[in-house]
Scaffold this active site. Structure first.
Site, PDB file in Angstrom:
ATOM      1  N   GLU A  22      43.072  37.299  27.677  1.00 20.64           N
ATOM      2  CA  GLU A  22      42.842  36.471  29.403  1.00 20.64           C
ATOM      3  C   GLU A  22      42.056  38.255  29.834  1.00 20.64           C
ATOM      4  OE1 GLU A  22      41.625  33.319  29.697  1.00 20.64           O
ATOM      5  OE2 GLU A  22      43.252  32.771  28.073  1.00 20.64           O
ATOM      6  N   HIS A  25      38.908  38.695  29.007  1.00 23.17           N
ATOM      7  CA  HIS A  25      37.787  37.517  29.261  1.00 23.17           C
ATOM      8  C   HIS A  25      37.612  38.304  30.690  1.00 23.17           C
ATOM      9  CE1 HIS A  25      37.320  34.811  25.994  1.00 23.17           C
ATOM     10  NE2 HIS A  25      38.785  34.290  26.067  1.00 23.17           N
TER      11      HIS A  25
END
Length: 217
Positions: A22, A25
């Site tokens: 994450e 991202h």
């Protein structure tokens, strides 16, 4: 005792895989001019910022799962479609890099121990680290491959947006709210489990083969 160590290794591997997935991202989006991930506190290495309860449990139990999606704003990108693809790929690519490094560490351990582990504390540490790296490789390969499936909210659904015409993609994304239910069905009934495991196994063996050649194992 062995079961507890396996659980600890799996927990560490899951937290590392989800956190860096994450973070990647958010970082890719942020580097393309989007302040949203930073504003939402997602440019963080704190695992609790990224965990999705159900996705984490699935990853722990069946080695397939997901994290809490990072919110991004594609209107900051120069090319929205290309930007969304790069952001979507950031997470899986990070997982594949971690898997590669983990297998490389396994190779180094075998290289310097000759496959012979000494008894005592040092031997226990070596065995634990080797097992952790193996678990890290498997978990990261699993998370990376699973997230490329084109079902919302997985990363593959964002990549699909670069292939489909915009009207068809947004029509497809109207069913996003059913995505978690579909994922649970896939995991509960082992749908796609065999082809996914074959893909992960092939990737693992392929990387191990390259590492073995590099280290002359």
């Amino acid at each position: 005792m062995e079961g507890i160590l396996d659980m600890v290794q799996t927990l560490i591997a899951v937290l590392v895989a989800i956190t860096l997935h994450e973070f990647a991202h958010g970082y890719v989006s942020y580097k393309m001019g989007d302040p949203t991930p930073k504003q939402m506190g997602r440019l963080s290495l704190n695992p609790f910022k990224h965990l999705d309860f159900l996705g984490t449990i699935c990853l722990m139990v069946v080695h397939f799962g997901w994290a809490k999606p990072v919110q991004v704003n594609p209107y900051y990108y120069k090319n929205r479609k290309k930007g969304m693809v790069l952001v979507a790929l950031g997470g899986p690519v990070m997982n594949f890099i971690i898997a590669l490094l983990s297998i490389f560490v396994m190779g180094i351990i075998l290289k310097f121990t000759g496959g012979q582990v000494t008894v005592g504390l040092m031997g226990d540490i070596i065995v634990f680290v080797y097992g952790l790296m193996q678990t890290m490789a498997i978990i990261n390969l699993s998370l990376g491959v699973f997230n490329l499936i084109p079902i919302p909210p997985l990363d593959g659904s964002k990549i699909l947006g670069a292939i489909l015409p915009e009207d068809k993609y947004f029509g497809y994304m109207k069913y996003e709210r059913y995505g978690y239910f579909v994922l649970l069905v896939i995991l509960s009934f082992n749908v796609l489990r065999t082809p996914l495991n074959m893909m992960i196994s092939s990737m693992y063996e392929g990387v191990w083969f390259v590492v073995s050649l590099l280290l002359q194992l």
